[in-house]
Design a protein around this motif. Sequence first.
Motif, PDB file in Angstrom:
ATOM      1  N   LEU A 211      21.292   2.024 -37.545  1.00 31.33           N
ATOM      2  CA  LEU A 211      20.023   2.424 -38.140  1.00 31.33           C
ATOM      3  C   LEU A 211      20.236   2.964 -39.549  1.00 31.33           C
ATOM      4  N   ARG A 212      21.293   3.729 -39.737  1.00 26.89           N
ATOM      5  CA  ARG A 212      21.599   4.243 -41.069  1.00 26.89           C
ATOM      6  C   ARG A 212      21.835   3.090 -42.051  1.00 26.89           C
ATOM      7  N   ASP A 243      12.650  13.023 -32.860  1.00 29.01           N
ATOM      8  CA  ASP A 243      13.118  11.656 -33.082  1.00 29.01           C
ATOM      9  C   ASP A 243      12.919  11.216 -34.522  1.00 29.01           C
ATOM     10  N   THR A 244      11.688  11.390 -35.034  1.00 27.70           N
ATOM     11  CA  THR A 244      11.419  10.893 -36.387  1.00 27.70           C
ATOM     12  C   THR A 244      12.123  11.732 -37.451  1.00 27.70           C
ATOM     13  N   PHE A 247      15.478  10.134 -37.514  1.00 29.65           N
ATOM     14  CA  PHE A 247      15.408   8.849 -38.212  1.00 29.65           C
ATOM     15  C   PHE A 247      15.345   9.074 -39.727  1.00 29.65           C
ATOM     16  N   GLN A 248      14.592  10.083 -40.115  1.00 28.23           N
ATOM     17  CA  GLN A 248      14.475  10.417 -41.536  1.00 28.23           C
ATOM     18  C   GLN A 248      15.825  10.845 -42.094  1.00 28.23           C
ATOM     19  N   VAL A 252      15.504   6.549 -42.936  1.00 26.95           N
ATOM     20  CA  VAL A 252      14.256   5.806 -42.767  1.00 26.95           C
ATOM     21  C   VAL A 252      13.161   6.454 -43.614  1.00 26.95           C
ATOM     22  N   ARG A 315       6.849   3.387 -30.101  1.00 23.30           N
ATOM     23  CA  ARG A 315       7.527   4.618 -30.485  1.00 23.30           C
ATOM     24  C   ARG A 315       7.709   5.469 -29.220  1.00 23.30           C
ATOM     25  N   LEU A 330      17.282   3.866 -31.057  1.00 25.96           N
ATOM     26  CA  LEU A 330      17.836   3.684 -32.396  1.00 25.96           C
ATOM     27  C   LEU A 330      18.032   2.203 -32.707  1.00 25.96           C
ATOM     28  N   LEU A 333      14.617   0.403 -33.507  1.00 25.82           N
ATOM     29  CA  LEU A 333      14.078   0.669 -34.837  1.00 25.82           C
ATOM     30  C   LEU A 333      14.928  -0.006 -35.908  1.00 25.82           C
TER      31      LEU A 333
END
Length: 344
Positions: A211-212, A243-244, A247-248, A252, A315, A330, A333
């Motif tokens: 994801l990164r 979670d978000t 992700f941030q 993301v 989500r 992960l 996304l």
Amino acid sequence: MPNALSSALTRRGVLAAGGAVGLGVALAACGSDDGKGGPGEGDGGDAKAGPWSFKDDRGETAKADSVPKSIVAFTGTAAALHDYGIEVKGVFGPTTTKGGKPDIQAGDLDVTKVEILGNVWGEFNVEKYAALAPDLLVTTQWVEGELWYVPEQSKDKILKLAPSVALWAAETTVPKAIQRHADLAESLGADLKAAKVTDAKARFEKAAGRLRAAAKSRPDITVMVGSASQDLFYVSLAKTSADTLYFQELGVKFVEPKVNAQGFFEELSWENIDKYPADIIMMDNRSSALQPDALTSKPTWAQLPAVKAGQVVPRVTEPIYSYDKCAPVLDDLAAAIEKARKVA
């Protein structure tokens, strides 16, 4: 929307009803020993005969004369404990759908082998709970000091029957939340060195790397976090949910709505859901929220660029905090970002 929203517009009620997707702000000190995620008495030790204790994320220490065996937990928390080999006798919270199938929050739990004390917001059968002779009650907290899906009106009766543990689901990030659930599971007898656990952790770490890398290679892709009701569309601020926020941290790029007074999300009428351009829309997958296939009657939904492009993904609003369940979140996304077209 469930009655939790219409009858009592509390932060917990709105979240349970599908309106918000995370309450509270991320605490940088979530991993410290302040009762909000740090190691406490009884954490990380092998389950042995004799006194048991565990310091939870409220800063409170649950104690028992021996390791609890009759455990009752919020469904998603029970599912996480199951992934570490710890079984519960009873659950409360979304467990089965109207058709009797396991709710998405039940994970791999065999819902036919647990006592369901409540399946919706505000429902908790205290008599059934007492009949289980509980040794321990486990749930999460989205707002400090509030026990998720434990009704306020019966909370005092419930908490008198057994020690309780609450773990953060909001003021934290995914890795920290997983670690805390693992700490609890280990204190209850789980073997965190078992191949099932270590293999899942390796998958999680690989998925995080993917994801990164996806976010870094596609910095132009913008993601919107949404949740739908019949009358409103909610756009959430990424940093307010475990979670978000994670992700941030992995890179993301999220839409940043003009949140309401509570600071967690913005309510939009269906006429105005095109307010924020987005290439990918992550939609609340809980049974309490309307799903994309139920939105075909909303003309403005169909006109969103991400919807036209087929770039709407589920989500997992309330993750099951085990490595096994969070790794595919992960990966999913990452895959969505990797193949997304720039449409906004």
